[in-house]
Write a protein that holds these residues in place. Structure first.
Motif, PDB file in Angstrom:
ATOM      1  N   ASN A 108       4.333  52.875 -51.134  1.00 21.99           N
ATOM      2  CA  ASN A 108       5.346  51.916 -51.582  1.00 21.99           C
ATOM      3  C   ASN A 108       6.654  52.620 -51.911  1.00 21.99           C
ATOM      4  O   ASN A 108       7.746  52.095 -51.614  1.00 21.99           O
ATOM      5  CB  ASN A 108       4.835  51.136 -52.798  1.00 21.99           C
ATOM      6  CG  ASN A 108       3.950  49.968 -52.416  1.00 21.99           C
ATOM      7  OD1 ASN A 108       4.385  49.007 -51.788  1.00 21.99           O
ATOM      8  ND2 ASN A 108       2.682  50.041 -52.791  1.00 21.99           N
ATOM      9  N   ALA A 143       8.330  53.443 -48.619  1.00 19.66           N
ATOM     10  CA  ALA A 143       8.931  52.250 -48.022  1.00 19.66           C
ATOM     11  C   ALA A 143      10.272  51.935 -48.674  1.00 19.66           C
ATOM     12  O   ALA A 143      11.251  51.609 -47.990  1.00 19.66           O
ATOM     13  CB  ALA A 143       7.978  51.064 -48.150  1.00 19.66           C
ATOM     14  N   LYS A 177      13.987  51.934 -46.868  1.00 19.54           N
ATOM     15  CA  LYS A 177      14.903  50.793 -46.977  1.00 19.54           C
ATOM     16  C   LYS A 177      16.264  51.246 -47.502  1.00 19.54           C
ATOM     17  O   LYS A 177      17.316  50.820 -47.004  1.00 19.54           O
ATOM     18  CB  LYS A 177      14.307  49.731 -47.898  1.00 19.54           C
ATOM     19  CG  LYS A 177      13.157  48.951 -47.292  1.00 19.54           C
ATOM     20  CD  LYS A 177      12.626  47.898 -48.259  1.00 19.54           C
ATOM     21  CE  LYS A 177      11.470  47.128 -47.642  1.00 19.54           C
ATOM     22  NZ  LYS A 177      10.903  46.104 -48.582  1.00 19.54           N
ATOM     23  N   ASN A 237      13.364  46.691 -40.360  1.00 24.66           N
ATOM     24  CA  ASN A 237      11.971  46.252 -40.215  1.00 24.66           C
ATOM     25  C   ASN A 237      11.008  47.135 -41.001  1.00 24.66           C
ATOM     26  O   ASN A 237       9.908  47.464 -40.527  1.00 24.66           O
ATOM     27  CB  ASN A 237      11.564  46.223 -38.731  1.00 24.66           C
ATOM     28  CG  ASN A 237      10.273  45.450 -38.504  1.00 24.66           C
ATOM     29  OD1 ASN A 237       9.936  44.541 -39.257  1.00 24.66           O
ATOM     30  ND2 ASN A 237       9.539  45.825 -37.454  1.00 24.66           N
ATOM     31  N   VAL A 238      11.407  47.528 -42.202  1.00 22.47           N
ATOM     32  CA  VAL A 238      10.512  48.313 -43.059  1.00 22.47           C
ATOM     33  C   VAL A 238       9.494  47.361 -43.686  1.00 22.47           C
ATOM     34  O   VAL A 238       9.861  46.408 -44.362  1.00 22.47           O
ATOM     35  CB  VAL A 238      11.297  49.046 -44.168  1.00 22.47           C
ATOM     36  CG1 VAL A 238      10.344  49.846 -45.042  1.00 22.47           C
ATOM     37  CG2 VAL A 238      12.365  49.947 -43.560  1.00 22.47           C
ATOM     38  N   HIS A 239       8.233  47.606 -43.438  1.00 23.83           N
ATOM     39  CA  HIS A 239       7.212  46.729 -44.003  1.00 23.83           C
ATOM     40  C   HIS A 239       5.912  47.491 -44.206  1.00 23.83           C
ATOM     41  O   HIS A 239       5.682  48.539 -43.607  1.00 23.83           O
ATOM     42  CB  HIS A 239       6.979  45.505 -43.115  1.00 23.83           C
ATOM     43  CG  HIS A 239       6.499  45.821 -41.735  1.00 23.83           C
ATOM     44  ND1 HIS A 239       7.304  46.370 -40.754  1.00 23.83           N
ATOM     45  CD2 HIS A 239       5.282  45.658 -41.144  1.00 23.83           C
ATOM     46  CE1 HIS A 239       6.626  46.530 -39.625  1.00 23.83           C
ATOM     47  NE2 HIS A 239       5.386  46.111 -39.847  1.00 23.83           N
ATOM     48  N   ILE A 240       5.086  46.939 -45.078  1.00 27.43           N
ATOM     49  CA  ILE A 240       3.806  47.547 -45.425  1.00 27.43           C
ATOM     50  C   ILE A 240       2.687  46.597 -45.041  1.00 27.43           C
ATOM     51  O   ILE A 240       2.705  45.416 -45.396  1.00 27.43           O
ATOM     52  CB  ILE A 240       3.729  47.847 -46.938  1.00 27.43           C
ATOM     53  CG1 ILE A 240       4.878  48.775 -47.362  1.00 27.43           C
ATOM     54  CG2 ILE A 240       2.396  48.476 -47.293  1.00 27.43           C
ATOM     55  CD1 ILE A 240       4.916  49.032 -48.850  1.00 27.43           C
ATOM     56  N   ASN A 241       1.714  47.113 -44.309  1.00 23.97           N
ATOM     57  CA  ASN A 241       0.542  46.320 -43.990  1.00 23.97           C
ATOM     58  C   ASN A 241      -0.262  46.103 -45.263  1.00 23.97           C
ATOM     59  O   ASN A 241      -0.752  47.069 -45.858  1.00 23.97           O
ATOM     60  CB  ASN A 241      -0.306  47.039 -42.936  1.00 23.97           C
ATOM     61  CG  ASN A 241      -1.491  46.220 -42.471  1.00 23.97           C
ATOM     62  OD1 ASN A 241      -2.236  45.669 -43.269  1.00 23.97           O
ATOM     63  ND2 ASN A 241      -1.682  46.158 -41.157  1.00 23.97           N
ATOM     64  N   VAL A 293       2.821  52.070 -43.724  1.00 21.84           N
ATOM     65  CA  VAL A 293       4.250  51.776 -43.751  1.00 21.84           C
ATOM     66  C   VAL A 293       4.803  51.919 -42.339  1.00 21.84           C
ATOM     67  O   VAL A 293       4.591  52.941 -41.676  1.00 21.84           O
ATOM     68  CB  VAL A 293       5.001  52.728 -44.703  1.00 21.84           C
ATOM     69  CG1 VAL A 293       6.508  52.517 -44.597  1.00 21.84           C
ATOM     70  CG2 VAL A 293       4.540  52.523 -46.139  1.00 21.84           C
ATOM     71  N   TYR A 294       5.495  50.898 -41.880  1.00 22.68           N
ATOM     72  CA  TYR A 294       6.154  50.938 -40.578  1.00 22.68           C
ATOM     73  C   TYR A 294       7.652  50.717 -40.773  1.00 22.68           C
ATOM     74  O   TYR A 294       8.067  49.928 -41.629  1.00 22.68           O
ATOM     75  CB  TYR A 294       5.595  49.857 -39.647  1.00 22.68           C
ATOM     76  CG  TYR A 294       4.115  49.970 -39.396  1.00 22.68           C
ATOM     77  CD1 TYR A 294       3.595  50.973 -38.586  1.00 22.68           C
ATOM     78  CD2 TYR A 294       3.222  49.066 -39.968  1.00 22.68           C
ATOM     79  CE1 TYR A 294       2.229  51.084 -38.345  1.00 22.68           C
ATOM     80  CE2 TYR A 294       1.857  49.159 -39.733  1.00 22.68           C
ATOM     81  CZ  TYR A 294       1.371  50.171 -38.935  1.00 22.68           C
ATOM     82  OH  TYR A 294       0.017  50.280 -38.710  1.00 22.68           O
ATOM     83  N   ALA A 295       8.452  51.406 -39.971  1.00 26.18           N
ATOM     84  CA  ALA A 295       9.902  51.259 -40.074  1.00 26.18           C
ATOM     85  C   ALA A 295      10.531  51.612 -38.732  1.00 26.18           C
ATOM     86  O   ALA A 295       9.910  52.270 -37.886  1.00 26.18           O
ATOM     87  CB  ALA A 295      10.464  52.154 -41.179  1.00 26.18           C
ATOM     88  N   ASP A 313       1.803  46.601 -33.824  1.00 25.88           N
ATOM     89  CA  ASP A 313       2.824  46.463 -34.858  1.00 25.88           C
ATOM     90  C   ASP A 313       3.756  47.673 -34.857  1.00 25.88           C
ATOM     91  O   ASP A 313       4.964  47.548 -35.076  1.00 25.88           O
ATOM     92  CB  ASP A 313       2.161  46.313 -36.228  1.00 25.88           C
ATOM     93  CG  ASP A 313       3.139  45.875 -37.316  1.00 25.88           C
ATOM     94  OD1 ASP A 313       4.249  45.448 -36.973  1.00 25.88           O
ATOM     95  OD2 ASP A 313       2.775  45.970 -38.504  1.00 25.88           O
TER      96      ASP A 313
END
Length: 255
Positions: free
Chosen positions: A41, A44, A48, A54-58, A64-66, A194
Motif C-alpha cells: 500500500n 502504491a 501515485k 492506473n495505479v491499483h491494488i488487487n 500493485v500494478y501501475a 491485468d
C-alpha cells in the motif's frame, strides 16, 4: 548513465529494507503476512505521488500494478518490470545496513563487530568486480533484504526518472509489485491480463548486465519416513533406521 538517473536510489533502498516484510511459510492467507500488504500500500501511494497512471491494488492478493504512459507518437510493444516485496525466512527485524563506499576490490568485508560473519573475496571472488563501487551489506544479525528490495527500489527509481524527464522517449511501461515470492505462492496470483505487458522482466538479483531466460521451477516435495524401533538385542534384520532409508532414497536419485 548520469548520476541523476540514480537520484533517490540509495535512500529509497535503505528505507525499503528497514521495512519488515518477511513472508510466512506457515500461513494460509494471501499475502502470507499483513506487513507485506502494508508495504505494498505504501508503494502504491508512492507510485501515485510520482504521477504514474492506473495505479491499483488487487484486493484479493495485494499485487500493485501501475503504468508509465508512453510518450511516443507511434505504437511499440509494452514492456513490464516485476519484483517482489517479501524477504526470506530469516530474521528481518531491525535491519541495519552497512555502507561500504569506494570499495577497494580486495579487502574482506566484516559484517558484525565480533568478526563472526565476513564477506571474503576468497569465497566470493566476484567482489573484485566492484572495485570503486558503493556496496551495501547487512550487519550480520539480519537479512539485508536486497532480495528483492533492490529490484523494487530500482523499478521505482526508474519510474521516478521517466516521470521527471518526458524528453526521454519510451513506450508504455508496466510495473508489477507482489508478495510471497520467497514461499512460492505469489506467482499463483499474478494477473497477466491485468498487468498488460507484451514482454516482461523480473528484476531480482544477478550482476549488472545479466539476463536469465530460464530458472528452476521451485517445485517441492515433502517425504515423511517412518522407521521401526526394535530392542537392539534382537534388532538385526528387523530394525529400520529412518535416517538410513532417507540416505538410501537420496542416493538413488539421479545426479
Amino acid at each position: 548513465m548520469t548520476e541523476e538517473k540514480y537520484e533517490g536510489l540509495l535512500p529509497r533502498f535503505l528505507q525499503y529494507v528497514k521495512t519488515e516484510t518477511r513472508s510466512n511459510p506457515d500461513s494460509d492467507t494471501v499475502p502470507s503476512d499483513p506487513k507485506e500488504t502494508a508495504f505494498l500500500n505504501e508503494l502504491a501511494a508512492e507510485l501515485k505521488d510520482l504521477g504514474l497512471s492506473n495505479v491499483h491494488i488487487n484486493p484479493q492478493c495485494s499485487y500493485v500494478y501501475a503504468t508509465i504512459p508512453s510518450n511516443l507518437d507511434h505504437d511499440v510493444p509494452t514492456i513490464g518490470y516485476i519484483s517482489h516485496v517479501d524477504t526470506a525466512d530469516f530474521n528481518a527485524h531491525n535491519v541495519n545496513p552497512q555502507i561500504v563506499e569506494d570499495y577497494d576490490g580486495q579487502s574482506d568485508i566484516q559484517l558484525d563487530e565480533d568478526g563472526n560473519y565476513v564477506l571474503s573475496t576468497t569465497e566470493f571472488p566476484n567482489l573484485k568486480n566492484y572495485q570503486g563501487d558503493t556496496l551495501i551489506t547487512t550487519d550480520g544479525s539480519t537479512l539485508l533484504g536486497a532480495d528483492d528490495k533492490s529490484g523494487v527500489a530500482e523499478i521505482v527509481t526508474m519510474a521516478a526518472y521517466y516521470m521527471k524527464h518526458p524528453e526521454v522517449k519510451h513506450g508504455e511501461i508496466k510495473i508489477g509489485l507482489g508478495p510471497d515470492e520467497e514461499i512460492g505462492t505469489g506467482a499463483d496470483h499474478f494477473d497477466v491480463d491485468d498487468f498488460g505487458a507484451d514482454f516482461a522482466y523480473t528484476v531480482d538479483g544477478g550482476p549488472l548486465g545479466e539476463l536469465e531466460y530460464e530458472t528452476f521451477n521451485a517445485a517441492q516435495v515433502e517425504i515423511e519416513i517412518s522407521g521401526k524401533d526394535v530392542h537392539t538385542g534382537v534388532a538385526k534384520g528387523t530394525m529400520v533406521n529412518a535416517i538410513q532409508v532417507a540416505i538410501d532414497l537420496h542416493n538413488s536419485l539421479p545426479a
